[in-house]
Design a protein around this motif. Structure first.
Motif, mmCIF file in Angstrom:
data_model
loop_
_atom_site.group_PDB
_atom_site.id
_atom_site.type_symbol
_atom_site.label_atom_id
_atom_site.label_comp_id
_atom_site.label_asym_id
_atom_site.label_seq_id
_atom_site.Cartn_x
_atom_site.Cartn_y
_atom_site.Cartn_z
ATOM 1 N N ALA A 41 0.838 -1.201 0.000
ATOM 2 C CA ALA A 41 0.000 0.000 0.000
ATOM 3 C C ALA A 41 0.872 1.251 0.000
ATOM 4 O O ALA A 41 0.591 2.222 -0.706
ATOM 5 N N ALA A 42 1.947 1.242 0.805
ATOM 6 C CA ALA A 42 2.875 2.378 0.831
ATOM 7 C C ALA A 42 3.576 2.535 -0.524
ATOM 8 O O ALA A 42 3.781 3.654 -0.999
ATOM 9 N N MET A 43 3.924 1.404 -1.149
ATOM 10 C CA MET A 43 4.616 1.445 -2.436
ATOM 11 C C MET A 43 3.735 1.998 -3.560
ATOM 12 O O MET A 43 4.241 2.457 -4.583
ATOM 13 N N SER A 44 2.414 1.958 -3.378
ATOM 14 C CA SER A 44 1.509 2.454 -4.411
ATOM 15 C C SER A 44 1.088 3.906 -4.179
ATOM 16 O O SER A 44 0.307 4.457 -4.958
ATOM 17 N N CYS A 45 1.603 4.546 -3.130
ATOM 18 C CA CYS A 45 1.277 5.943 -2.844
ATOM 19 C C CYS A 45 1.941 6.877 -3.851
ATOM 20 O O CYS A 45 2.917 6.522 -4.513
ATOM 21 N N VAL A 46 1.429 8.105 -3.924
ATOM 22 C CA VAL A 46 1.955 9.082 -4.887
ATOM 23 C C VAL A 46 3.310 9.623 -4.439
ATOM 24 O O VAL A 46 4.242 9.718 -5.235
ATOM 25 N N ASN A 47 3.422 9.979 -3.152
ATOM 26 C CA ASN A 47 4.678 10.532 -2.653
ATOM 27 C C ASN A 47 4.954 10.017 -1.241
ATOM 28 O O ASN A 47 4.134 9.294 -0.657
ATOM 29 N N LEU A 48 6.090 10.395 -0.689
ATOM 30 C CA LEU A 48 6.495 9.892 0.619
ATOM 31 C C LEU A 48 5.549 10.358 1.721
ATOM 32 O O LEU A 48 5.263 9.592 2.649
ATOM 33 N N ALA A 49 5.059 11.576 1.637
ATOM 34 C CA ALA A 49 4.137 12.085 2.665
ATOM 35 C C ALA A 49 2.896 11.203 2.757
ATOM 36 O O ALA A 49 2.447 10.859 3.855
ATOM 37 N N GLN A 50 2.344 10.819 1.615
ATOM 38 C CA GLN A 50 1.171 9.954 1.625
ATOM 39 C C GLN A 50 1.521 8.574 2.174
ATOM 40 O O GLN A 50 0.751 7.981 2.937
#
Length: 297
Positions: A41-50
């Motif tokens: 799920a983290a790997m599919s985020c747009v940026n690090l903040a998300q």
């Protein structure tokens, strides 16, 4: 596996290998995929903040030792290690900060990214290893364990970000979190209290809003579990107070301020109620208690 059993395994591994930096090395070897669905799920985020927001919300699916706080001020951002279930140990601090740095580097494809690591425990003999792990000299005997970096790094794109995939994975994570919350409301409230100690939002209303329920329902659920918001709040404050007092470089008056007390006397009274002694007396007893523990082992 309980946090105590986990800690005991690491202590034995350190004793057998003679490598005091073992938790740092393990943390530095972590990849996002090691966190299973949450990592994806983290790997599919747009940026690090998300990605950090996702990890914060669902971190209880992978560990129950600490909560993670994110503070942004000026041109700096920091990830804060916020213990809420104990035991408070340098091993858990080392694992957490090294893994945060490793995962952030993997997500953004920036292996050379450096971080300023702060730890509450005193400077160890192998301090040079910390610079190898984080890319900068670490700071010790600090008021809080945290990872500090440039604010702009939060906007760094995640290599494999995909909004559609992210929504599917977050829906699955939310389902798992709801099941976990239903089975352990006490643990969920502990987590949110620990995260709120840094912001000062320590009301039952604020926590109930985060859990998407009314304060009355939250109090009733806690009562059903034989607990209360006030009890959990005092446990969290007591645990954090002991963590600060373990560092002789932090004055009692500073501990009171760090815990949100406007004056030292109310903190003194609260701590005596929790521990049966004043903060100063508790601090004086720690060398004796450590010696007794060493004698047993």
């Amino acid at each position: 596996m309980s946090s105590e059993a986990w800690l005991a395994l690491y202590e034995e591994a350190i004793a057998l290998t003679g490598d005091a930096a073992l938790p740092l090395r393990v943390g530095a070897a972590i990849q996002p995929s090691d966190y299973s669905m949450l990592g994806f799920a983290a790997m599919s985020c747009v940026n690090l903040a998300q990605a950090i927001t996702v990890m914060q919300r669902y971190e209880r699916l992978i560990q129950e030792v600490n909560a993670t706080g994110l503070q942004v001020e000026g041109d700096r951002a920091e990830l804060q290690w916020l213990p809420y279930l104990g035991p408070v140990s340098p091993i858990f601090m080392q694992l957490a900060l090294a893994s945060w740095a490793a995962v952030a580097r993997h997500l953004t494809g920036r292996p050379q990214q450096t971080f300023e690591a702060h730890f509450t425990f005193p400077r160890p003999a192998n301090a040079e290893v910390y610079q190898e792990i984080f890319g900068q000299p670490a700071k010790f005997s600090q008021p809080m364990t945290k990872l500090v970096f440039e604010r702009t790094f939060l906007h760094q794109a995640v290599l494999f970000g995909d909004a559609a995939t992210n929504q599917i994975l977050l829906q699955k994570a939310e389902e798992q979190l709801q099941l976990a919350d239903e089975s352990s409301i006490v643990c969920s409230v502990r987590q949110r209290i620990a995260a709120s100690l840094a912001s000062g939002k320590l009301s039952v209303e604020a926590v109930a809003e985060e859990l998407q329920m009314s304060p009355r329902k939250l109090q009733q659920l806690l009562t059903n579990e034989g607990s209360s918001f006030r009890k959990l709040l005092h446990e969290a404050l007591f645990q954090r107070a002991k963590d600060y007092l373990a560092d002789p470089a932090i004055r009692v008056s500073e501990v009171a301020f760090l815990l949100g007390y406007s004056e030292q006397s109310p903190f003194q009274a609260a701590f005596k109620n929790w521990a049966g002694m004043t903060p100063g007396a508790w601090r004086k007893m720690q060398p004796v208690m450590r010696q007794a523990g060493d004698a047993k082992t």
